[in-house]
Design a protein around this motif. Structure first.
Motif, short mmCIF file in Angstrom:
data_model
loop_
_atom_site.label_atom_id
_atom_site.label_comp_id
_atom_site.label_asym_id
_atom_site.label_seq_id
_atom_site.Cartn_x
_atom_site.Cartn_y
_atom_site.Cartn_z
N SER A 1 0.84 -1.20 0.00
CA SER A 1 0.00 0.00 0.00
C SER A 1 0.87 1.25 0.00
N TRP A 2 0.38 2.30 -0.63
CA TRP A 2 1.08 3.58 -0.63
C TRP A 2 1.04 4.19 0.77
N ASP A 3 0.10 3.77 1.59
CA ASP A 3 -0.10 4.28 2.94
C ASP A 3 0.74 3.47 3.93
N GLY A 4 1.71 4.10 4.53
CA GLY A 4 2.59 3.41 5.47
C GLY A 4 1.86 2.88 6.70
N TYR A 5 0.83 3.59 7.15
CA TYR A 5 0.05 3.13 8.30
C TYR A 5 -0.68 1.83 7.96
N ARG A 6 -1.18 1.75 6.74
CA ARG A 6 -1.88 0.53 6.30
C ARG A 6 -0.89 -0.64 6.20
N ARG A 7 0.31 -0.37 5.69
CA ARG A 7 1.33 -1.42 5.62
C ARG A 7 1.67 -1.93 7.02
N GLU A 8 1.85 -1.00 7.96
CA GLU A 8 2.19 -1.40 9.32
C GLU A 8 1.05 -2.21 9.95
N LYS A 9 -0.18 -1.76 9.75
CA LYS A 9 -1.33 -2.47 10.28
C LYS A 9 -1.42 -3.88 9.68
N THR A 10 -1.10 -3.98 8.40
CA THR A 10 -1.11 -5.28 7.73
C THR A 10 -0.05 -6.20 8.32
N LEU A 11 1.15 -5.68 8.55
CA LEU A 11 2.22 -6.48 9.15
C LEU A 11 1.83 -6.99 10.53
N ARG A 12 1.11 -6.18 11.29
CA ARG A 12 0.69 -6.58 12.63
C ARG A 12 -0.48 -7.56 12.59
N THR A 13 -1.27 -7.53 11.51
CA THR A 13 -2.48 -8.34 11.42
C THR A 13 -2.23 -9.73 10.85
N LEU A 14 -1.38 -9.82 9.83
CA LEU A 14 -1.18 -11.11 9.16
C LEU A 14 -0.55 -12.13 10.10
N SER A 15 -1.02 -13.34 9.99
CA SER A 15 -0.44 -14.42 10.79
C SER A 15 -0.20 -15.62 9.88
N GLY A 16 0.66 -16.47 10.30
CA GLY A 16 0.96 -17.65 9.50
C GLY A 16 2.09 -17.38 8.53
N ALA A 17 2.41 -18.41 7.77
CA ALA A 17 3.50 -18.33 6.81
C ALA A 17 3.08 -17.60 5.55
N ALA A 18 4.07 -17.08 4.85
CA ALA A 18 3.80 -16.45 3.55
C ALA A 18 3.32 -17.52 2.58
N PRO A 19 2.38 -17.17 1.70
CA PRO A 19 1.80 -18.15 0.78
C PRO A 19 2.80 -18.76 -0.20
N ASN A 20 3.83 -17.99 -0.61
CA ASN A 20 4.85 -18.50 -1.51
C ASN A 20 6.10 -17.63 -1.40
#
Length: 110
Positions: free
Chosen positions: A81-100
């Motif tokens: 995302s162009w929005d750094g706050y959204r990127r940070e929120k995404t990093l804090r929200t995602l759980s589990g392994a990366a899909p690939n």
């Protein structure tokens, strides 16, 4: 290859329904990005970011209903995302392994 990536990004963006409790299926996107060589990663990242951003703007709910606030759904694609706050929120929200490996590389670049 480029057309397939663009179409799967749009398909994924169209499957995201704000306010829905059903998560969007990104299996076709994971399959498509699994075939992308990481040597041109910057190009693919820009392409996916711009196509996802455009598709999400087209699918945005009407702003004429200020009393209804849709639930924000964060996905792996929000890491760009162009929005750094959204990127940070995404990093804090995602759980589990990366899909690939593509998304793992994307995660490391965030």
């Amino acid at each position: 290859m480029e057309d397939r990536i663009v179409s799967t990004v749009k398909e994924f963006a169209n499957s995201i329904k704000p306010g829905s409790k059903i998560l969007a299926d990104m299996s076709s996107l994971v399959e498509a990005t699994s075939q992308i060589p990481l040597s041109n990663f910057d190009y693919w990242e820009r392409l996916i970011r711009s196509e996802f951003s455009l598709a999400m703007r087209e699918n945005a709910p009407s702003k004429w209903k200020p009393w209804s606030k849709p639930i924000e759904i964060l996905t792996w694609l929000d890491l760009t995302s162009w929005d750094g706050y959204r990127r940070e929120k995404t990093l804090r929200t995602l759980s589990g392994a990366a899909p690939n490996t593509f998304f793992f590389h994307w995660l490391l670049g965030s």
